[in-house]
Design an enzyme around this catalytic site. Structure first.
Site, short mmCIF file in Angstrom:
data_model
loop_
_atom_site.label_atom_id
_atom_site.label_comp_id
_atom_site.label_asym_id
_atom_site.label_seq_id
_atom_site.Cartn_x
_atom_site.Cartn_y
_atom_site.Cartn_z
N TRP A 83 0.82 -1.21 0.00
CA TRP A 83 0.00 0.00 0.00
C TRP A 83 0.85 1.26 0.00
O TRP A 83 1.00 1.96 1.01
CB TRP A 83 -0.96 -0.04 1.19
N ARG A 85 0.38 4.08 -1.28
CA ARG A 85 -0.32 5.33 -1.00
C ARG A 85 -0.03 5.78 0.42
O ARG A 85 0.02 6.99 0.70
CB ARG A 85 -1.82 5.14 -1.21
N HIS A 313 -5.93 2.49 -5.86
CA HIS A 313 -5.39 3.75 -5.35
C HIS A 313 -4.47 3.49 -4.17
O HIS A 313 -3.37 4.06 -4.09
CB HIS A 313 -6.53 4.69 -4.94
N CYS A 314 -4.89 2.61 -3.27
CA CYS A 314 -4.06 2.28 -2.11
C CYS A 314 -2.70 1.73 -2.50
O CYS A 314 -1.70 1.96 -1.82
CB CYS A 314 -4.76 1.24 -1.24
N ALA A 315 -2.65 0.98 -3.59
CA ALA A 315 -1.43 0.26 -3.99
C ALA A 315 -0.48 1.11 -4.83
O ALA A 315 0.54 0.60 -5.27
CB ALA A 315 -1.79 -1.00 -4.76
#
Length: 322
Positions: A83, A85, A313-315
């Site tokens: 993650w 982000r 998005h997190c990754a």
């Protein structure tokens, strides 16, 4: 005065993406999660933007190379979870990169490498690194490039992050370290969000002063009250709200998943929306596409990635074109 982070829709040099490698974080889903992250990386690379896919070791580099095109650049790095982000650098408009402390999302998921990867990426990109003394993850924030930022009380005021800091203290640090002069506080994040309610799974800026927010679908939508509360707060703040459908109730092994189309990744030429096999997938992608008429929008399966606790998005973390 600190220059704010460029908004995500600003031109980007490249996109960092993390490649899943921990079987215990994706029990029964690791291979599919790798395939879905590779599909994300391929789509961005094929759109004409550089992608730097981080891989943990030789074995994972070989696995990734089976799945991605030659347009995707692979980099071996020491990291725990994917993650970026949250663990990657937060890049400001003056070309500096901020790294705050990281404690594994409130001490729940502490993994070797996650506390260092952000600083390493920043230094290797030639960015001036600024390190700050408080705990913050990038997914807890979403800015519109004008100095306004969205966040949630559930995350930033959580005692598992910075128990010694008040709301006013946190607002001061957001301005001091990231140039955010206006904080719009939302309440709770999605049900069962591993991150304690990151805003990038709930509400996202799509233009200055304009926010995409899910609208509950179905009487069994587990986040209906959360969406309604966020909507009221956004409107009270004078922001424009664009409705996008929720995926509705998504479960895995009988547990509610924090599935959200809002966890889309904005890149220079492409917007990538996670889909979940929901009957609302096509409508969700179409609603987001309408908000980005200047670039293509696609939906890609993200259910296996979600099994590990996040989305596209997190990754990922973008390197802005400065």
């Amino acid at each position: 005065m600190t220059m704010p982070m460029p908004p995500e829709w600003a031109p980007q040099e490249w996109l960092w993406i993390g490649f899943p490698h921990l079987a215990e974080e994706w029990p029964g889903y690791l291979a599919r999660a790798q395939e879905q992250i590779a599909g994300f990386a391929n789509a961005v690379a094929e759109s004409g933007q550089e992608v730097r896919l981080l891989v943990r070791d030789d074995a994972n580099e070989a696995r990734a190379r089976e799945l991605v095109s030659n347009a995707v650049r692979l980099e071996q790095r020491v990291y725990g979870d994917i993650w970026l982000r949250d663990t990657g650098p937060l890049i400001l408009g003056d070309g500096s990169a901020l790294r705050c402390r990281f404690n594994g999302w409130g001490g729940k998921y502490e993994m070797p490498g996650d506390e260092r990867i952000g600083a390493e990426l920043a230094r290797d990109a030639g960015l001036a690194l600024v390190e700050s003394d408080w705990i913050l993850e990038g997914g807890a924030l979403d800015g519109d490039g004008t100095g306004t930022v969205l966040t949630t009380e559930q995350c930033l005021l959580n005692p598992n992050r910075n128990p010694e800091l008040s709301r006013a203290d946190i607002e001061m640090r957001l301005e001091r370290d990231l140039g955010f002069t206006r904080v719009v506080w939302l309440g709770e994040g999605l049900v069962n969000d591993h991150t304690d309610g990151h805003v990038d799974n709930l509400a996202r800026f799509v233009a200055p002063g304009e926010v995409a927010l899910p609208l509950a679908t179905g009487s069994d939508d587990p986040n209906a009250a959360i969406y309604a509360d966020a909507r009221a707060r956004l409107l009270d703040a004078g922001l424009t709200v664009h409705d996008i459908p929720s995926p509705g109730l998504i479960e895995r092994d009988g547990l509610i998943e924090p599935a959200s189309y809002v966890n889309f990744a904005i890149t220079t030429n492409l917007v990538v929306v996670p889909t979940f096999g929901s009957p609302h997938d096509a409508d969700g992608v179409a609603a987001i596409a309408a908000l980005f008429p200047d670039r293509e929008t696609i939906g890609l399966p993200g259910c296996a990635v979600l099994a590990g606790g996040g989305g596209f998005h997190c990754a990922s973390q973008q390197m802005p074109r400065l």
